[in-house]
Scaffold this motif. Sequence first.
Motif, PDB file in Angstrom:
ATOM      1  N   GLY A  96       3.455  32.228 -65.617  1.00 47.80           N
ATOM      2  CA  GLY A  96       4.138  31.516 -64.001  1.00 47.80           C
ATOM      3  C   GLY A  96       2.753  32.849 -63.674  1.00 47.80           C
ATOM      4  O   GLY A  96       3.284  33.089 -62.193  1.00 47.80           O
ATOM      5  N   ARG A  97       3.021  33.753 -64.354  1.00 49.54           N
ATOM      6  CA  ARG A  97       2.365  34.984 -63.851  1.00 49.54           C
ATOM      7  C   ARG A  97       0.807  34.818 -62.586  1.00 49.54           C
ATOM      8  O   ARG A  97       0.541  35.384 -61.411  1.00 49.54           O
ATOM      9  CB  ARG A  97       1.599  35.496 -64.675  1.00 49.54           C
ATOM     10  CG  ARG A  97       1.460  37.110 -64.846  1.00 49.54           C
ATOM     11  CD  ARG A  97       0.947  38.180 -65.768  1.00 49.54           C
ATOM     12  NE  ARG A  97       1.102  39.643 -65.160  1.00 49.54           N
ATOM     13  CZ  ARG A  97      -1.049  39.980 -64.925  1.00 49.54           C
ATOM     14  NH1 ARG A  97      -1.385  38.822 -65.251  1.00 49.54           N
ATOM     15  NH2 ARG A  97      -0.756  40.989 -64.819  1.00 49.54           N
ATOM     16  N   ASP A  98      -0.155  33.644 -63.535  1.00 47.18           N
ATOM     17  CA  ASP A  98      -0.833  33.699 -62.504  1.00 47.18           C
ATOM     18  C   ASP A  98      -0.882  32.645 -60.680  1.00 47.18           C
ATOM     19  O   ASP A  98      -1.091  33.237 -59.878  1.00 47.18           O
ATOM     20  CB  ASP A  98      -2.000  32.569 -63.049  1.00 47.18           C
ATOM     21  CG  ASP A  98      -2.376  33.145 -63.981  1.00 47.18           C
ATOM     22  OD1 ASP A  98      -2.725  34.304 -64.362  1.00 47.18           O
ATOM     23  OD2 ASP A  98      -3.177  32.477 -64.671  1.00 47.18           O
ATOM     24  N   GLN A  99      -0.219  31.658 -61.126  1.00 44.36           N
ATOM     25  CA  GLN A  99       0.651  31.333 -59.849  1.00 44.36           C
ATOM     26  C   GLN A  99       1.510  31.992 -58.924  1.00 44.36           C
ATOM     27  O   GLN A  99       1.377  31.566 -57.254  1.00 44.36           O
ATOM     28  CB  GLN A  99       2.208  29.981 -60.231  1.00 44.36           C
ATOM     29  CG  GLN A  99       1.415  29.002 -60.610  1.00 44.36           C
ATOM     30  CD  GLN A  99       1.288  28.759 -62.238  1.00 44.36           C
ATOM     31  OE1 GLN A  99       1.215  29.922 -63.381  1.00 44.36           O
ATOM     32  NE2 GLN A  99       0.218  27.716 -62.855  1.00 44.36           N
ATOM     33  N   LEU A 100       2.568  33.236 -59.050  1.00 45.37           N
ATOM     34  CA  LEU A 100       2.491  34.425 -58.431  1.00 45.37           C
ATOM     35  C   LEU A 100       1.716  34.888 -58.046  1.00 45.37           C
ATOM     36  O   LEU A 100       1.855  34.730 -56.250  1.00 45.37           O
ATOM     37  CB  LEU A 100       3.632  34.973 -59.748  1.00 45.37           C
ATOM     38  CG  LEU A 100       4.590  36.081 -59.241  1.00 45.37           C
ATOM     39  CD1 LEU A 100       5.567  35.570 -57.820  1.00 45.37           C
ATOM     40  CD2 LEU A 100       5.185  37.301 -59.946  1.00 45.37           C
ATOM     41  N   SER A 101       0.904  34.838 -58.628  1.00 40.73           N
ATOM     42  CA  SER A 101      -0.332  36.118 -58.084  1.00 40.73           C
ATOM     43  C   SER A 101      -0.736  35.316 -57.005  1.00 40.73           C
ATOM     44  O   SER A 101      -1.690  36.089 -55.055  1.00 40.73           O
ATOM     45  CB  SER A 101      -1.730  36.473 -58.774  1.00 40.73           C
ATOM     46  OG  SER A 101      -1.998  35.548 -59.804  1.00 40.73           O
ATOM     47  N   LEU A 102      -1.381  33.639 -56.925  1.00 46.15           N
ATOM     48  CA  LEU A 102      -1.778  33.174 -55.945  1.00 46.15           C
ATOM     49  C   LEU A 102       0.030  32.864 -55.422  1.00 46.15           C
ATOM     50  O   LEU A 102      -0.945  32.843 -53.593  1.00 46.15           O
ATOM     51  CB  LEU A 102      -1.987  31.595 -56.473  1.00 46.15           C
ATOM     52  CG  LEU A 102      -2.319  30.309 -55.372  1.00 46.15           C
ATOM     53  CD1 LEU A 102      -4.064  30.432 -54.780  1.00 46.15           C
ATOM     54  CD2 LEU A 102      -2.248  28.920 -55.498  1.00 46.15           C
ATOM     55  N   LEU A 103       1.423  32.325 -55.551  1.00 46.95           N
ATOM     56  CA  LEU A 103       1.371  32.687 -54.492  1.00 46.95           C
ATOM     57  C   LEU A 103       1.509  33.674 -53.174  1.00 46.95           C
ATOM     58  O   LEU A 103       1.791  33.902 -51.919  1.00 46.95           O
ATOM     59  CB  LEU A 103       3.181  32.585 -54.838  1.00 46.95           C
ATOM     60  CG  LEU A 103       4.416  32.623 -54.106  1.00 46.95           C
ATOM     61  CD1 LEU A 103       4.215  31.536 -52.790  1.00 46.95           C
ATOM     62  CD2 LEU A 103       5.829  32.454 -54.801  1.00 46.95           C
ATOM     63  N   LEU A 106      -0.964  33.352 -50.810  1.00 41.30           N
ATOM     64  CA  LEU A 106      -1.076  32.249 -49.872  1.00 41.30           C
ATOM     65  C   LEU A 106      -1.362  32.557 -48.387  1.00 41.30           C
ATOM     66  O   LEU A 106      -1.613  32.113 -47.295  1.00 41.30           O
ATOM     67  CB  LEU A 106      -0.657  31.250 -50.033  1.00 41.30           C
ATOM     68  CG  LEU A 106      -0.543  29.787 -50.515  1.00 41.30           C
ATOM     69  CD1 LEU A 106      -1.735  29.719 -51.051  1.00 41.30           C
ATOM     70  CD2 LEU A 106       0.583  29.160 -51.119  1.00 41.30           C
TER      71      LEU A 106
ATOM     72  N   LEU B  43       7.002  29.490 -49.540  1.00 44.51           N
ATOM     73  CA  LEU B  43       7.484  28.042 -49.934  1.00 44.51           C
ATOM     74  C   LEU B  43       8.457  27.520 -49.359  1.00 44.51           C
ATOM     75  O   LEU B  43       7.841  26.375 -49.095  1.00 44.51           O
ATOM     76  CB  LEU B  43       7.365  28.218 -51.598  1.00 44.51           C
ATOM     77  CG  LEU B  43       6.297  28.884 -52.657  1.00 44.51           C
ATOM     78  CD1 LEU B  43       6.584  28.522 -53.420  1.00 44.51           C
ATOM     79  CD2 LEU B  43       5.290  27.888 -51.603  1.00 44.51           C
ATOM     80  N   THR B 300     -11.563  23.977 -55.014  1.00 43.22           N
ATOM     81  CA  THR B 300     -11.897  23.624 -55.972  1.00 43.22           C
ATOM     82  C   THR B 300     -13.929  23.953 -55.672  1.00 43.22           C
ATOM     83  O   THR B 300     -14.323  23.785 -57.128  1.00 43.22           O
ATOM     84  CB  THR B 300     -11.820  22.291 -55.761  1.00 43.22           C
ATOM     85  OG1 THR B 300      -9.918  21.613 -55.505  1.00 43.22           O
ATOM     86  CG2 THR B 300     -11.350  21.172 -57.176  1.00 43.22           C
TER      87      THR B 300
END
Lengths: 270, 311
Positions: A96-103, A106, B43, B300
């Motif tokens: 989830g590292r990539d997802q965290l950097s997106l979060l 955001l 979130l 995208t």
Amino acid sequence: MRSEASWPLRIAALAGLLFLHLPILLIFLYAFTTDERTFTFPPPGLTTQWFAVAWNRADIWPPLMLSLQVALFSTLLALVLGTLVAAAMSGARFFGRDQLSLLIVLPIALPGVITGIALRSAIPMLHLNFGWQTIVLGHATFCIVIVYNNAVARFRRLSGGILEASADLGANAFQTFRYILLPNLGTALLAGGMLAFALSFDEVIVTTFTAGTGAASKTLPIWMLDELIRPRQRPVTNVVAMVVFATTFLPILLAYYLTREGSETAGSGK
Amino acid sequence: MSPAVFPSRSVASRLTTLFWRHPRLLLGLLLAPPLLWLGLVYLGALAALLLQSFYSIDDFSGLIVPELTLKTYAQLFRPSNFDVITRTLLMALSVTVASGVIAFPVAYYAARFARGRWKAAFYLGVMLPLWSSYLVKVYAWKLILAKEGIVTWAATATHTDWLLDAALSLPGIGGSSLSTSYIGTFLVFCYVWLPYMILPMQAALERVPTSMLEASADLGATAGQTFRTVTLPLALPGIIAGSIFTFSLTLGDYIIPQIIGNSASFIGMAVYQLQGTAGNVPLAAAFAVVPILIMLVYLTLARRAGAFDAL
């Protein structure tokens, strides 16, 4: 092959830079105009009375103090949270590292109005009342990424060797943090903090959604917005605009000088 | 023989050993506070927003009906609401194109020709306006575009007021003065987002290797050909990266059209007014989902063009 730039290119580049800077100068000019009802150019006369008027206007001080307070608390929260994420992200690979950097990105990547209305609809669900604390809640959320960007760049440059050397020499985790990590991160955190402060001090879009209705949660940008929509004593607004400009300009300049020696420079992304 | 005496171990050093043996534990402790904050606060808030957009409002009582329905989304397609969306999209598109055109010479000069002190000056010259107060910048343009302001003065002084009048009498985008027309809104958007376009563009142009330009010249290409076939394609991801910012920021802004413009509604203004004075949170939420969806599509497409490597 290093040819000189052609004249049209030079002129276009310089014109672009002037376009970015000249409008701000007008703010300064209009703070000295004698015309308080319209924006006549050239100003019919020049005066310095508006600085005294602004100083004595009772409705300016509470918003100024509130903005400083909000920016201070948001910056401190963002410093702690941003450094923690940067430390975790630089040290390890995890799910989830990539997802965290997106979060992290955001809150600033989505338009402010979305962050604003999202918080606006969520805060009553949490049974919180709107006030200066909820303004901090919103500001800290989008300031995390600023601190994170600065800290993670410094972590990347820092070799893991000195942390291991510290451990080998008998330091415990807290001593390593205090005597090795913190001095090395220092300027990056200071730069990140400065930028976060500037961003929070002048934020208006998210603030209009997360602030309460009363005078107690009126920040300086909200005061300015009110004056823009319903103007009175326009030059006073210019004086305040100069103060806001200076309060954000100086930390940004400082952040630049703190980090310009490194490969990473503060402020290249907002 | 006395037994060996070990120094008593402090809590700090015992914790150090624990972290050393279980690095995941340290990672967890580091991540927990920011994850709780962003996960719960942010979130959670976005989820709440999404949920609300599927609610509807009772036409008679004006109260929110917490039942899932697509009724609110259908309202977006009413002509008055749909106009707001197309107007915002058109504005975002034209602002993005115009910022690209103004930004390119600045970025190109800073990346290829500026050296030493000039390079630093260019960097600061773009970075300071990027970070300096948003409201102050908008206010500056209210002074500039006002009917009695500097633009009218300059036009009269240079005897080009006929040009200004012609621009203002254009159908659709004109108005009684620049500060109450679409032209004014457009100019301010371009000004405020321009630095966001310049910086990624400049970064991408700096990464174009000089050797390729030399090779192109050696093979007989003219400067124009090299620019079109080598520089521009290699810098394209950076240009697209910049356009993400200008596009997204224009989609969501509601302050600028409120202060400078002919008071026609944009998505951001619709969101603000619907949740505030109108109290129609479901429709405000549905409006807010529109830029999210548009940006997802845009991102995208940008990812396919390799724009994320240029950020």
